[in-house]
Every structure is written in C-alpha cells, then in structure tokens.
Write an enzyme that holds these catalytic residues in place. Structure first.
Site, PDB file in Angstrom:
ATOM      1  CE1 TYR A   1      -3.500  -2.595   5.730  1.00 53.88           C
ATOM      2  CE2 TYR A   1      -3.355  -0.385   5.438  1.00 53.88           C
ATOM      3  CZ  TYR A   1      -3.522  -1.535   4.578  1.00 53.88           C
ATOM      4  OH  TYR A   1      -3.273  -1.933   3.442  1.00 53.88           O
TER       5      TYR A   1
ATOM      6  CE  LYS B   1      -0.088  -4.379   2.967  1.00 55.16           C
ATOM      7  NZ  LYS B   1      -0.400  -5.785   2.433  1.00 55.16           N
TER       8      LYS B   1
ATOM      9  CB  THR C   1      -0.846   0.061   1.232  1.00 52.76           C
ATOM     10  OG1 THR C   1      -1.489   1.150   1.477  1.00 52.76           O
ATOM     11  CG2 THR C   1      -0.153  -0.324   2.464  1.00 52.76           C
ATOM     12  CG  ASP C   2      -1.277   4.933  -0.854  1.00 53.22           C
ATOM     13  OD1 ASP C   2      -1.623   4.288  -0.025  1.00 53.22           O
ATOM     14  OD2 ASP C   2      -1.687   5.821  -1.729  1.00 53.22           O
ATOM     15  CD  GLU C   3      -3.261   3.839   4.612  1.00 53.03           C
ATOM     16  OE1 GLU C   3      -3.172   3.483   5.661  1.00 53.03           O
ATOM     17  OE2 GLU C   3      -4.472   3.949   3.990  1.00 53.03           O
TER      18      GLU C   3
HETATM   19  P1  NAD Z   1      -9.678  -7.310   2.163  1.00 51.32           P
HETATM   20  O1  NAD Z   1      -9.863  -6.976   3.639  1.00 51.32           O
HETATM   21  O2  NAD Z   1     -10.994  -7.068   1.281  1.00 51.32           O
HETATM   22  O3  NAD Z   1      -9.460  -8.806   1.901  1.00 51.32           O
HETATM   23  C1  NAD Z   1      -8.275  -9.405   2.729  1.00 51.32           C
HETATM   24  C2  NAD Z   1      -8.618 -11.092   2.327  1.00 51.32           C
HETATM   25  O4  NAD Z   1      -7.419 -11.798   3.205  1.00 51.32           O
HETATM   26  C3  NAD Z   1      -9.816 -11.508   2.885  1.00 51.32           C
HETATM   27  O5  NAD Z   1     -10.572 -12.440   1.795  1.00 51.32           O
HETATM   28  C4  NAD Z   1      -9.724 -12.190   3.876  1.00 51.32           C
HETATM   29  O6  NAD Z   1     -10.321 -13.220   4.317  1.00 51.32           O
HETATM   30  C5  NAD Z   1      -8.300 -12.495   3.834  1.00 51.32           C
HETATM   31  N1  NAD Z   1      -7.479 -12.977   4.984  1.00 51.32           N
HETATM   32  C6  NAD Z   1      -7.286 -12.193   6.125  1.00 51.32           C
HETATM   33  N2  NAD Z   1      -6.725 -12.888   7.049  1.00 51.32           N
HETATM   34  C7  NAD Z   1      -6.284 -14.078   6.514  1.00 51.32           C
HETATM   35  C8  NAD Z   1      -5.421 -15.089   6.900  1.00 51.32           C
HETATM   36  N3  NAD Z   1      -4.845 -15.119   8.333  1.00 51.32           N
HETATM   37  N4  NAD Z   1      -5.231 -16.253   6.184  1.00 51.32           N
HETATM   38  C9  NAD Z   1      -5.939 -16.046   4.927  1.00 51.32           C
HETATM   39  N5  NAD Z   1      -6.443 -15.232   4.288  1.00 51.32           N
HETATM   40  C10 NAD Z   1      -6.749 -14.105   5.390  1.00 51.32           C
HETATM   41  O7  NAD Z   1      -8.548  -6.413   1.620  1.00 51.32           O
HETATM   42  P2  NAD Z   1      -8.377  -5.684   0.202  1.00 51.32           P
HETATM   43  O8  NAD Z   1      -8.907  -4.350   0.400  1.00 51.32           O
HETATM   44  O9  NAD Z   1      -8.813  -6.472  -1.231  1.00 51.32           O
HETATM   45  O10 NAD Z   1      -6.714  -5.572   0.028  1.00 51.32           O
HETATM   46  C11 NAD Z   1      -6.001  -6.721  -0.251  1.00 51.32           C
HETATM   47  C12 NAD Z   1      -4.348  -6.504  -0.305  1.00 51.32           C
HETATM   48  O11 NAD Z   1      -4.017  -5.055  -0.862  1.00 51.32           O
HETATM   49  C13 NAD Z   1      -3.954  -6.135   1.229  1.00 51.32           C
HETATM   50  O12 NAD Z   1      -2.789  -6.645   1.371  1.00 51.32           O
HETATM   51  C14 NAD Z   1      -4.022  -4.547   1.283  1.00 51.32           C
HETATM   52  O13 NAD Z   1      -3.154  -4.189   2.383  1.00 51.32           O
HETATM   53  C15 NAD Z   1      -3.482  -4.262  -0.040  1.00 51.32           C
HETATM   54  N6  NAD Z   1      -4.075  -2.976  -0.564  1.00 51.32           N
HETATM   55  C16 NAD Z   1      -5.373  -2.542  -0.514  1.00 51.32           C
HETATM   56  C17 NAD Z   1      -5.835  -1.366  -0.938  1.00 51.32           C
HETATM   57  C18 NAD Z   1      -7.188  -0.995  -0.684  1.00 51.32           C
HETATM   58  O14 NAD Z   1      -7.563   0.291  -1.142  1.00 51.32           O
HETATM   59  N7  NAD Z   1      -8.069  -1.766  -0.436  1.00 51.32           N
HETATM   60  C19 NAD Z   1      -4.777  -0.233  -1.521  1.00 51.32           C
HETATM   61  C20 NAD Z   1      -3.492  -0.853  -1.707  1.00 51.32           C
HETATM   62  C21 NAD Z   1      -3.165  -2.016  -1.202  1.00 51.32           C
HETATM   63  O1  DAU Z   2      -4.048   4.063   0.491  1.00 53.00           O
HETATM   64  C1  DAU Z   2      -4.199   2.612   0.331  1.00 53.00           C
HETATM   65  C2  DAU Z   2      -5.028   2.442   1.623  1.00 53.00           C
HETATM   66  O2  DAU Z   2      -6.435   2.649   1.606  1.00 53.00           O
HETATM   67  C3  DAU Z   2      -5.326   0.765   1.770  1.00 53.00           C
HETATM   68  O3  DAU Z   2      -3.879   0.301   2.034  1.00 53.00           O
HETATM   69  C4  DAU Z   2      -6.144   0.313   2.934  1.00 53.00           C
HETATM   70  O4  DAU Z   2      -6.221  -1.149   2.893  1.00 53.00           O
HETATM   71  C5  DAU Z   2      -7.453   0.844   2.442  1.00 53.00           C
HETATM   72  O5  DAU Z   2      -8.378   0.624   3.754  1.00 53.00           O
HETATM   73  C6  DAU Z   2      -7.351   2.447   2.337  1.00 53.00           C
HETATM   74  O6  DAU Z   2      -7.109   3.056   3.596  1.00 53.00           O
HETATM   75  P1  DAU Z   2      -8.004   4.453   4.193  1.00 53.00           P
HETATM   76  O7  DAU Z   2      -7.866   4.701   5.468  1.00 53.00           O
HETATM   77  O8  DAU Z   2      -7.356   5.650   3.282  1.00 53.00           O
HETATM   78  O9  DAU Z   2      -9.430   4.211   3.574  1.00 53.00           O
HETATM   79  P2  DAU Z   2     -10.777   4.327   4.218  1.00 53.00           P
HETATM   80  O10 DAU Z   2     -11.736   4.057   3.111  1.00 53.00           O
HETATM   81  O11 DAU Z   2     -10.788   3.881   5.681  1.00 53.00           O
HETATM   82  O12 DAU Z   2     -10.660   5.872   4.579  1.00 53.00           O
HETATM   83  C7  DAU Z   2     -10.746   6.854   3.513  1.00 53.00           C
HETATM   84  C8  DAU Z   2     -10.614   8.270   4.034  1.00 53.00           C
HETATM   85  O13 DAU Z   2     -12.111   8.529   4.241  1.00 53.00           O
HETATM   86  C9  DAU Z   2      -9.882   8.723   5.239  1.00 53.00           C
HETATM   87  O14 DAU Z   2      -9.439   9.898   4.885  1.00 53.00           O
HETATM   88  C10 DAU Z   2     -10.702   8.253   6.348  1.00 53.00           C
HETATM   89  C11 DAU Z   2     -11.985   8.742   5.754  1.00 53.00           C
HETATM   90  N1  DAU Z   2     -13.314   8.121   6.495  1.00 53.00           N
HETATM   91  C12 DAU Z   2     -13.090   6.893   6.310  1.00 53.00           C
HETATM   92  C13 DAU Z   2     -14.362   6.349   6.652  1.00 53.00           C
HETATM   93  C14 DAU Z   2     -14.261   4.610   7.065  1.00 53.00           C
HETATM   94  C15 DAU Z   2     -14.213   8.982   6.807  1.00 53.00           C
HETATM   95  O15 DAU Z   2     -14.121  10.103   6.967  1.00 53.00           O
HETATM   96  N2  DAU Z   2     -15.308   8.367   7.420  1.00 53.00           N
HETATM   97  C16 DAU Z   2     -15.426   6.971   7.388  1.00 53.00           C
HETATM   98  O16 DAU Z   2     -16.468   6.207   7.939  1.00 53.00           O
END
Ligand code: NAD
Ligand code: DAU
Length: 347
Positions: A155, A159, A130-132
């Site tokens: 988180y 990562k 992730t970019d975080e």
């Molecule tokens: P998600 O939470 O939707 O899915 C995570 C999956 O991992 C689920 O299917 C869950 O069952 C599985 N999982 C969790 N713990 C496990 C374990 N112990 N063993 C096996 N499986 C397990 O997540 P996502 O948003 O699809 O993110 C996927 C990946 O991409 C993550 O590594 C996250 O850090 C990364 N990522 C997410 C975002 C985003 O915006 N969502 C952005 C950048 C990177």
């Molecule tokens: O940047 C990549 C990341 O983006 C991924 O690595 C993470 O897995 C993914 O969850 C996401 O993280 P964020 O914290 O940016 O996503 P979230 O959707 O939780 O929040 C987006 C923005 O909105 C953040 O500034 C927090 C704000 N927010 C979020 C929620 C859930 C609110 O203001 N209200 C809310 O209820």
C-alpha cells in the site's frame, strides 16, 4: 467559481471532503467521481446529494478513456484526488490492484489534467497521500516534509509511487500540484476494516478483537473532519509544488487505544466493565508492520494556521455515537463482498 473534481468522494475521508466543499462553497461545482468499490458508499452523502452544486459520476480512474471523456465533458479546473485502495492488510493479499488504482489511476488523472488544462492558471492537482510513505519511526522523532520516502507495505509503496508521479508531472510538465501526507484518520463513515471501526463493530457483535503482534505499535490519530478542514485550507491557500504533513499530535500505542475503546463501549452498551476487553485476542503480526508513525504538522500550522480542533476524547465519543446510531449502515457495508479481517490469513 471553480469546477472541482473530487475523486473517491464516496469513501471515508472523501465523503467528509465532498460534504465540506458542497456546503461551504455553493458557488463551486463539485463533481464526485467514484467507482463505488467495497469501500465506497453513496449512503455517506445522502444529506448533500440533492444540492444544486453536487454531481456524482460513477467511473473508474483505471479507465483512461473514461476519465478523459469526463474531463472533456465537465471541464474540471481543479482536482482533489482521494480515490485509492487504502487498506494495508488488503495490499498484502493483493498488491496488484494497489498498483493499478493508486499508481496507474493517478497517472490517468494526471494525463487528463495535462491534456485538458490548456493553461495552468488557477489550476491545482491536489493529491491526498499518507504518512506511511515515510516508512517507520523508532521510539522518538517525527516525520517532517523532508523525511526521505521509505515505504514498507505494498500500500505505502503504491502511494509513494503516486506521490513521485505527481511531483514528476510538476517538474516535467509544470503541472501545478499540492500533496499532503496525513496520519491515521478515524471518525464516522470509516469502513469497518480499519482498527477503530472494526473493533467497534466486533465489540457490538461480541466478536474477538484481533490485536496484531504485541499491540505496541504506535499511530498518530486525527479526527476525519480535521483532515477535511486541512485539505480545504491547503487547497485554497497552500503553495503550489509544496507538501504539507497533517497529523493529530496524538500518538497512541494500539493496545492502550483498544483498552480505552473497550471501556467506552462497555459504558455505552451498558455492559459490565471489562466485558469488551475480554474479547481482546493477540494474533500473528501483520508482515512488515511499521512500528511507529508520528507527524510533525508544524509547517501547515505555521503557514496556513491549521491545527486539529477535536480532542481524541471528543473524537472517539463522536465516532462511537455515530456507529451506535448507524446500525443499518454497518449492516449494509458488512453484508457485501467484504468478509472480515484479513490477518487471519497470516496465521
Ligand atoms: P476509502 O477506502 O474509505 O475510500 C476510497 C474511495 O476510493 C472509495 O469510495 C472507493 O470506491 C474509491 N475508489 C477505489 N478505487 C477506485 C477507482 N478505481 N476509481 C474510482 N474510485 C475508486 O479510503 P480513505 O480512508 O477515505 O482514504 C482516502 C485517501 O486518503 C486515500 O488516497 C488514502 O491513501 C488517503 N489517506 C487515508 C488515511 C486514513 O487514515 N484512512 C490517512 C492518510 C491518507
Ligand atoms: O497512517 C495513515 C494510514 O493509516 C492510511 O494511509 C491508511 O489508508 C489507513 O488504513 C491507516 O493504515 P494503518 O495500517 O495504520 O491502519 P489500520 O487501521 O489497518 O491499523 C492501525 C493499527 O492497528 C496498525 O498498527 C495495525 C493494527 N491493527 C489493525 C487491524 C485492522 C490490529 O492490531 N488489528 C486489526 O485488526
């Protein structure tokens, strides 16, 4: 012919990656390993579950023995690792599970790959990050692949830890790896705890829309299928031991995005203009809230020719349409252990 282990394939991004690989590469064997936590859902993959080149393995990456047994049995020759605890708010409430799954779980996979890959020819351990991990930006500038790691939430610290271990296994043991660091994804199948699906669901149910702090936090949004396409490219054509940043060149302040979402939802639901925006409720800020993320995706663009193909307008339209026509999915995933938004606990 490849035997690819995709972890976290029942989750949001993972399910799009699994679908793409199963459909695009019938000659590969695709193994989807997932524990099916609250975030994992096999409903996400109904359309591919009967394909000949697809196998689902319910397993826990935190269980080293189980992971080794599966490597021995199925002889995976490549790994695309997405399984993780992925929600920042949850990591604030319970950091330990993030350390376990994101760091120890990754180590278990790295160790199994090291043990069962007797040579590293044509192997790759592709770690999705992730970019975080880069921390937060000020008003300008972009994260590049050379931006120092500076994670601020449990988180992102977990990562960052996993990224470091992947790199360390490359340096120490020669394990071939690729890492990509992506910005905020949105699209179908995202669990309604993240901003966009949570707000869609709340608008549908006329529940308040909790905006953290002043709402002037910036994220760079990317449609999930564009991320899956970038993963496909980087997996096949990326250079070993390289990191690729992936992003949408699509920055929005939360509050502006929320107003667009409200407007679109009013139209889609046939409600009066302004109805959804009335649900906006400013709540106490997320602790350690990163101000701004924005990705410089030039490297993957220049080296591999990737760029986002879906505009934000199209992506939001597709996303809203998907949630509106998948009521049952929303009901199912919100009726379980997940109890709604976590920031309430900061108040
Ligand atoms: P998600 O939470 O939707 O899915 C995570 C999956 O991992 C689920 O299917 C869950 O069952 C599985 N999982 C969790 N713990 C496990 C374990 N112990 N063993 C096996 N499986 C397990 O997540 P996502 O948003 O699809 O993110 C996927 C990946 O991409 C993550 O590594 C996250 O850090 C990364 N990522 C997410 C975002 C985003 O915006 N969502 C952005 C950048 C990177
Ligand atoms: O940047 C990549 C990341 O983006 C991924 O690595 C993470 O897995 C993914 O969850 C996401 O993280 P964020 O914290 O940016 O996503 P979230 O959707 O939780 O929040 C987006 C923005 O909105 C953040 O500034 C927090 C704000 N927010 C979020 C929620 C859930 C609110 O203001 N209200 C809310 O209820």
């Amino acid at each position: 012919m490849k035997r690819i282990l995709i972890t976290g394939g029942a989750g949001f991004i993972g399910s799009h990656v699994v679908r793409l690989f199963v459909k695009e590469y019938p000659e590969y064997e695709i193994f989807n390993l997932d524990l099916l936590t609250y975030a994992g859902n096999l409903e996400n993959l109904r359309d591919v579950e009967l394909e000949d080149n697809y196998t689902f393995l319910k397993a826990d990456i935190n269980n080293a023995e189980e992971i080794e047994t599966l490597f021995e049995k199925y002889k995976f020759d490549n790994v695309i690792h997405l399984a993780a605890e992925s929600h920042v708010d949850r990591s604030i409430n319970d950091p330990l599970i993030f350390v376990k799954t994101n760091i120890i779980g990754t180590l278990n996979l790295l160790n199994a790959a090291r043990k069962y890959w007797d040579n590293f020819t044509n192997k790759v351990f592709y770690h999705i990050s992730t970019d975080e991990v880069y921390g937060t930006l000020g008003d300008d500038g972009l994260f590049t692949e050379n931006t120092p790691y500076d994670p601020n939430s449990p988180y992102s610290a977990s990562k960052a830890g996993s990224d470091h271990f992947v790199r360390a296994y490359g340096e120490t043991y020669g394990l071939p790896y690729i890492i990509s660091n992506c910005s905020n994804n949105y699209g179908p199948n995202q669990f309604p705890e993240k901003l966009i699906p949570l707000f869609i669901n709340n608008i549908l149910n006329k529940k308040e829309l909790p905006v953290y702090g002043d709402g002037k936090y910036t994220r760079d949004w990317l449609f999930v299928k564009d991320h899956a396409a970038a993963i496909d490219l980087a997996f096949h054509q990326g250079r070993i031991k390289e990191t690729y940043n992936i992003g949408g060149f699509n920055e929005w302040q939360n509050i502006d995005l929320i107003h667009i979402l409200c407007k679109l939802m009013d139209i889609k639901l046939g409600r009066n203009e302004g109805d959804s925006a009335k649900l906006i409720t400013y709540v106490k800020d997320r602790p350690g809230h990163d101000k701004r993320y924005a990705i410089d995706a030039d490297k993957i663009n220049n080296e591999l020719g990737w760029k986002p193909s879906v505009t934000f307008e199209e992506g939001l339209e597709k996303t809203i349409n998907w949630y509106l026509s998948n009521h049952k999915w929303l009901q199912n995933v919100t009726s379980g252990v997940y109890q709604g938004y976590y920031s309430k606990q900061y108040n």
